[in-house]
Scaffold this motif. Structure first.
Motif, short mmCIF file in Angstrom:
data_model
loop_
_atom_site.label_atom_id
_atom_site.label_comp_id
_atom_site.label_asym_id
_atom_site.label_seq_id
_atom_site.Cartn_x
_atom_site.Cartn_y
_atom_site.Cartn_z
N LYS A 133 33.06 33.85 42.74
CA LYS A 133 33.04 34.62 41.47
C LYS A 133 33.10 33.68 40.26
CE LYS A 133 36.73 37.02 42.54
NZ LYS A 133 36.80 36.72 43.98
N THR A 134 34.14 32.85 40.27
CA THR A 134 34.35 31.99 39.10
C THR A 134 33.22 30.98 38.96
OG1 THR A 134 36.73 32.29 39.31
CG2 THR A 134 35.99 30.39 38.04
N THR A 135 32.83 30.39 40.07
CA THR A 135 31.73 29.42 40.05
C THR A 135 30.46 30.07 39.50
OG1 THR A 135 32.71 28.37 41.98
CG2 THR A 135 30.41 27.85 41.51
N LEU A 193 39.37 36.85 33.26
CA LEU A 193 40.33 37.94 33.50
C LEU A 193 41.16 37.69 34.76
CD1 LEU A 193 40.96 40.55 31.93
CD2 LEU A 193 39.53 41.80 33.56
N ASP A 194 41.20 36.43 35.18
CA ASP A 194 42.00 36.07 36.36
C ASP A 194 43.18 35.20 35.91
OD1 ASP A 194 43.07 35.09 38.70
OD2 ASP A 194 41.13 34.67 39.64
N PRO A 195 44.43 35.64 36.21
CA PRO A 195 45.60 34.86 35.80
C PRO A 195 45.56 33.40 36.26
CG PRO A 195 46.28 36.96 36.76
CD PRO A 195 44.79 36.85 36.94
N GLY A 221 43.14 31.49 35.83
CA GLY A 221 42.49 30.77 34.74
C GLY A 221 41.47 29.73 35.17
N ASN A 222 40.87 29.92 36.33
CA ASN A 222 39.92 28.90 36.82
C ASN A 222 38.66 28.80 35.97
OD1 ASN A 222 41.68 28.38 38.90
ND2 ASN A 222 40.59 29.62 40.41
N ALA A 223 38.22 29.91 35.43
CA ALA A 223 37.01 29.85 34.59
C ALA A 223 37.30 29.04 33.32
CB ALA A 223 36.53 31.26 34.24
N ILE A 247 32.46 38.87 32.71
CA ILE A 247 33.90 38.97 32.95
C ILE A 247 34.20 38.45 34.35
CG2 ILE A 247 35.94 40.45 32.98
CD1 ILE A 247 34.35 42.49 31.30
N ASP A 248 34.99 37.38 34.42
CA ASP A 248 35.39 36.80 35.71
C ASP A 248 36.62 37.54 36.22
OD1 ASP A 248 35.47 35.10 37.90
OD2 ASP A 248 36.68 33.60 36.86
N CYS A 249 36.44 38.38 37.25
CA CYS A 249 37.52 39.25 37.72
C CYS A 249 38.43 38.53 38.72
CB CYS A 249 36.93 40.49 38.39
SG CYS A 249 36.16 41.62 37.22
#
Ligand SMILES: Nc1ncnc2c1ncn2[C@@H]1O[C@H](COP(=O)(O)OP(=O)(O)O)[C@@H](O)[C@H]1O
Ligand SMILES: [Mg+2]
Length: 263
Positions: A17-19, A40-42, A44-46, A127-129
């Motif tokens: 997802k993030t990639t 939107l992921d705690p 914070g990888n994005a 939006i990165d979930c």
């Protein structure tokens, strides 16, 4: 500006997802699309992946969701022209319990998105979930026009996809009538692995046109790039992973036009 909002979603972790968010965001930007990533992921990888350090994330999505101020104070420019981000940090993990009593909690992000849309600064908003079907993901689905699902080409990939599509459909029926599945990305494909080809064949059989033609290969450069705070498209422009994400971005934009996803 079309202000097209896409949730990049799959309740499984580690599927890409993030990639995909970072690299499609970068590819769209390089194609001249003004693009905003919302992390939107705690985890914070994005945010890390586009080079925003943890100590530079004071004005995070958590604060925006909580204080519901003007979004412009939260948007950060990245090193990549046309690519902005609203960052996440670990504070976001407390958000769901904090708004548990709020009856309108599913609409909090949508209201923020309406304000961003009114400003009319972006073509694409990704939006990165997080890897769950929790409130954050529901908020994202309610705030989006459509959904892109990264699917790792491994044995259990298709399991869980049915549940995900059911959830998406439930949100469509109850909270967001316009929501569509825009496409499914096959990720981490290894052409030497027979299983990957089997999963690809099955995905195409069940989900037909929903699966993008372009497949993302397993590529070491893709996994190295985040530790340099760069999308792979910048880290190593000519590696197989970059070429695939560039091609996929073009395919996505063409499909958006063809099916009017981004109307
Ligand atoms: N195509 C790929 N080739 C190699 N490694 C990949 C690829 N896509 C993702 N990865 C790596 O796999 C891990 C999980 O990917 P990530 O995008 O963070 O998944 P998710 O956001 O769904 O949890 C990360 O370490 C990432 O660098
Ligand atoms: Mg992720």
């Amino acid at each position: 500006m079309i202000n097209h909002v896409v949730s990049v979603i799959n309740q499984k972790g580690g599927v890409g997802k993030t990639t995909s968010t970072i690299n499609l965001g970068c590819a769209f930007a390089q194609l001249g699309q003004k693009t905003l990533i919302i992390d939107l992921d705690p985890q914070g990888n994005a945010s890390t992946g586009v080079g925003v350090e943890n100590n530079d994330r004071e004005n995070s999505i958590y604060k925006l969701l909580t204080e519901r101020n003007n979004s412009q104070y939260y948007v950060k420019q990245t090193k990549i022209q046309n690519l902005d981000i609203i960052c996440a940090n670990v504070e976001l993990s407390g958000f769901e319990t904090e708004v548990a009593e709020d009856k309108n909690r599913a609409f909090i992000l949508k209201e923020i998105m309406n304000e961003i849309r009114e400003k009319n600064q972006y073509n694409q908003i990704l939006i990165d979930c997080p890897p769950s079907l929790s409130l954050l993901t529901v908020m994202s689905l309610v705030a989006s026009n459509s959904v892109i699902v990264p699917l790792q080409t491994e044995f259990f990939a298709l399991e869980g996809l049915t549940q995900l599509l059911k959830t998406i459909n439930r949100i469509k029926l109850s909270l967001n009538k316009i929501l569509e599945v825009e496409g499914i990305i096959l990720t981490m494909f290894d052409k030497r692995n027979k299983l990957c080809s089997q999963v690809e064949a099955e995905a195409r059989k069940f989900f037909g046109e929903q699966v993008y033609n372009t497949v993302i290969p397993r590529n070491i450069r893709i996994s190295e790039a985040p530790s340099h705070g760069l999308p792979v498209l910048v880290y190593d422009k000519y590696c197989a992973g970059s070429i695939a994400y560039e091609k996929l971005a073009v395919e996505i934009l063409e499909k958006q036009k063809k099916f009017n996803f981004a109307a």
